[in-house]
Design an enzyme around this catalytic site. Structure first.
Site, PDB file in Angstrom:
ATOM      1  N   ASP A 219       0.864  -1.175   0.000  1.00  9.80           N
ATOM      2  CA  ASP A 219       0.000   0.000   0.000  1.00  9.80           C
ATOM      3  C   ASP A 219       0.904   1.229   0.000  1.00  9.80           C
ATOM      4  O   ASP A 219       1.758   1.364   0.882  1.00  9.80           O
ATOM      5  CB  ASP A 219      -0.912   0.026   1.229  1.00  9.80           C
ATOM      6  CG  ASP A 219      -2.008   1.071   1.110  1.00  9.80           C
ATOM      7  OD1 ASP A 219      -1.674   2.273   1.058  1.00  9.80           O
ATOM      8  OD2 ASP A 219      -3.198   0.701   1.057  1.00  9.80           O
TER       9      ASP A 219
ATOM     10  N   ARG B  26     -12.397  -3.160  -8.391  1.00  5.74           N
ATOM     11  CA  ARG B  26     -13.056  -2.366  -9.417  1.00  5.74           C
ATOM     12  C   ARG B  26     -12.730  -2.938 -10.783  1.00  5.74           C
ATOM     13  O   ARG B  26     -11.599  -3.369 -11.039  1.00  5.74           O
ATOM     14  CB  ARG B  26     -12.579  -0.907  -9.360  1.00  5.74           C
ATOM     15  CG  ARG B  26     -13.219  -0.078  -8.256  1.00  5.74           C
ATOM     16  CD  ARG B  26     -14.672   0.225  -8.583  1.00  5.74           C
ATOM     17  NE  ARG B  26     -15.314   1.037  -7.562  1.00  5.74           N
ATOM     18  CZ  ARG B  26     -15.961   0.552  -6.520  1.00  5.74           C
ATOM     19  NH1 ARG B  26     -16.016  -0.748  -6.326  1.00  5.74           N
ATOM     20  NH2 ARG B  26     -16.554   1.366  -5.663  1.00  5.74           N
TER      21      ARG B  26
ATOM     22  N   ASP C  79     -15.015 -10.534  -9.662  1.00  7.33           N
ATOM     23  CA  ASP C  79     -16.331 -10.084  -9.198  1.00  7.33           C
ATOM     24  C   ASP C  79     -16.721  -8.789  -9.905  1.00  7.33           C
ATOM     25  O   ASP C  79     -17.873  -8.382  -9.858  1.00  7.33           O
ATOM     26  CB  ASP C  79     -16.313  -9.874  -7.680  1.00  7.33           C
ATOM     27  CG  ASP C  79     -17.675  -9.494  -7.125  1.00  7.33           C
ATOM     28  OD1 ASP C  79     -18.651 -10.206  -7.425  1.00  7.33           O
ATOM     29  OD2 ASP C  79     -17.770  -8.470  -6.406  1.00  7.33           O
TER      30      ASP C  79
ATOM     31  N   GLU D 131     -18.546  -3.849 -17.390  1.00  2.07           N
ATOM     32  CA  GLU D 131     -19.736  -4.082 -16.584  1.00  2.07           C
ATOM     33  C   GLU D 131     -20.833  -3.102 -17.009  1.00  2.07           C
ATOM     34  O   GLU D 131     -20.534  -1.927 -17.236  1.00  2.07           O
ATOM     35  CB  GLU D 131     -19.353  -3.857 -15.119  1.00  2.07           C
ATOM     36  CG  GLU D 131     -20.208  -4.548 -14.105  1.00  2.07           C
ATOM     37  CD  GLU D 131     -19.598  -4.481 -12.707  1.00  2.07           C
ATOM     38  OE1 GLU D 131     -20.305  -4.008 -11.806  1.00  2.07           O
ATOM     39  OE2 GLU D 131     -18.434  -4.876 -12.530  1.00  2.07           O
TER      40      GLU D 131
ATOM     41  N   HIS E  23     -20.533  -8.890  -9.390  1.00  2.00           N
ATOM     42  CA  HIS E  23     -20.312  -7.707  -8.531  1.00  2.00           C
ATOM     43  C   HIS E  23     -21.150  -7.802  -7.247  1.00  2.00           C
ATOM     44  O   HIS E  23     -21.944  -6.916  -6.916  1.00  2.00           O
ATOM     45  CB  HIS E  23     -20.650  -6.417  -9.280  1.00  2.00           C
ATOM     46  CG  HIS E  23     -19.980  -5.202  -8.695  1.00  2.00           C
ATOM     47  ND1 HIS E  23     -19.676  -4.083  -9.433  1.00  2.00           N
ATOM     48  CD2 HIS E  23     -19.544  -4.932  -7.434  1.00  2.00           C
ATOM     49  CE1 HIS E  23     -19.103  -3.168  -8.658  1.00  2.00           C
ATOM     50  NE2 HIS E  23     -19.008  -3.669  -7.436  1.00  2.00           N
TER      51      HIS E  23
END
Length: 316
Positions: A176, A244, A268, A273, A291
């Protein structure tokens, strides 16, 4: 005061808002009709999830709006800074769905490790006449315990996923850019707690070390996982994207699976999309969900209640 929950809201959220005197409308208004509907009904609060977008044109055209709320974490479907510049409150529920997403990630991971996504397709078709063949085909599963999970993005959801991994006996490595280390506290049913200190490392080191990789990053302009990153991963690694659509290069991912560099993957979320590429939908090496990372009853209750609390605290 009227609240339009255009993408839905839990009954607990509706009850909390109505208790405080709000009128809650759960009609789903088409995007192109939204401005007129808001103005005609003098909507004060617009609540959305991922389906509805709130851009500058809507913000400028709807003077009755005081609050825009996102049921969930990411707010890339809202022009947040512009709305705030115009004096609107923009709220979300960043912590409410973290554990739900983490559990979905592990649903995919366990399924991929043991070929459940394939078995569930094949058993109804061939289980009666090819039982032994299927048993042989799916007899080379792997355990998660003792393996290394790489987490890209170590915010709330990344940390929640890491906690599940630690509970499953996995090693966790994380990247991160905004965090050097995190103390993860695992809470157990009987009140006991165990704390793990996770020091973040470079993205490259995560890719090289991890047997399984999960993404928990916001939407961005460039791919977080493209052909270069896939090539840096361990041979036979498994990837999960429940963050995302657009953070993973889906074309490069399929090529990496076809070459054997990546063994399997789970998605997912998708670049296109709500109409994912048919090549993804038909790929037997992919475990797919539509999703649904935050789509648990518990998460939706938390989201609805938290939104209601924030709305009441601002307007009452």
């Amino acid at each position: 005061m009227k609240v339009l929950a255009n993408d839905g809201i839990s009954q607990s959220g509706i009850d909390a808002l109505e208790k405080d005197g709000f009128e809650v409308i759960t009609t789903t208004v088409a995007q192109e009709q939204l401005i007129n509907y808001i103005n005609e009904n003098q909507i004060v609060v617009l609540l959305v999830r991922s389906a509805t977008t709130v851009r500058k044109d809507l913000i400028d055209a709807c003077p009755s709006l005081k609050i825009i709320g996102r049921g969930g974490v990411g707010m890339d479907n809202i022009d947040v800074e512009y709305a705030r510049e115009k004096g609107l409150h923009v709220i979300n529920t960043p912590a409410a769905s973290s554990h739900s997403v983490a559990e979905l990630v592990f649903g995919h991971l366990y399924g991929l490790a043991r070929f459940l996504h394939n078995s569930n397709r094949d058993m109804p078709l061939e289980g009666d006449k090819n039982f032994k063949g299927l048993k042989k085909a799916y007899a080379k599963g792997t355990e998660l315990k003792g393996k290394t999970l790489g987490v890209l993005g170590f915010g709330r959801i990344g940390q929640a996923t890491a906690k599940v991994a630690l509970g499953a006996g996995m090693k966790v490595v994380a990247f991160d850019p905004f965090l050097d280390k995190v103390d993860l506290v695992l809470d157990f049913y009987d009140g006991q707690t165990v704390t793990f200190e996770i020091k973040t490392i470079s993205k490259e080191d995560v890719l090289k070390q991890a047997d399984f990789i999960t993404l928990h990053v916001p939407a961005q302009d460039d791919y977080v996982i493209g052909a270069k990153e896939l090539n840096e991963m361990k041979d036979g690694a498994i990837l999960v994207n429940a963050a995302r659509g657009g953070v993973v290069d889906e074309v490069a991912l399929v090529k990496a699976i076809e070459s054997g560099k990546i063994s399997r993957a789970a998605l997912d979320v998708f670049e296109k999309e709500p109409k994912p590429e048919m090549g993804l939908l038909m790929n037997s090496s992919l475990s797919l969900t539509p999703h649904t990372g935050a789509a648990t009853n518990e998460a939706q209750d938390r989201i609805g209640t938290e939104l209601a609390q924030q709305i009441s605290s601002i307007l009452l």
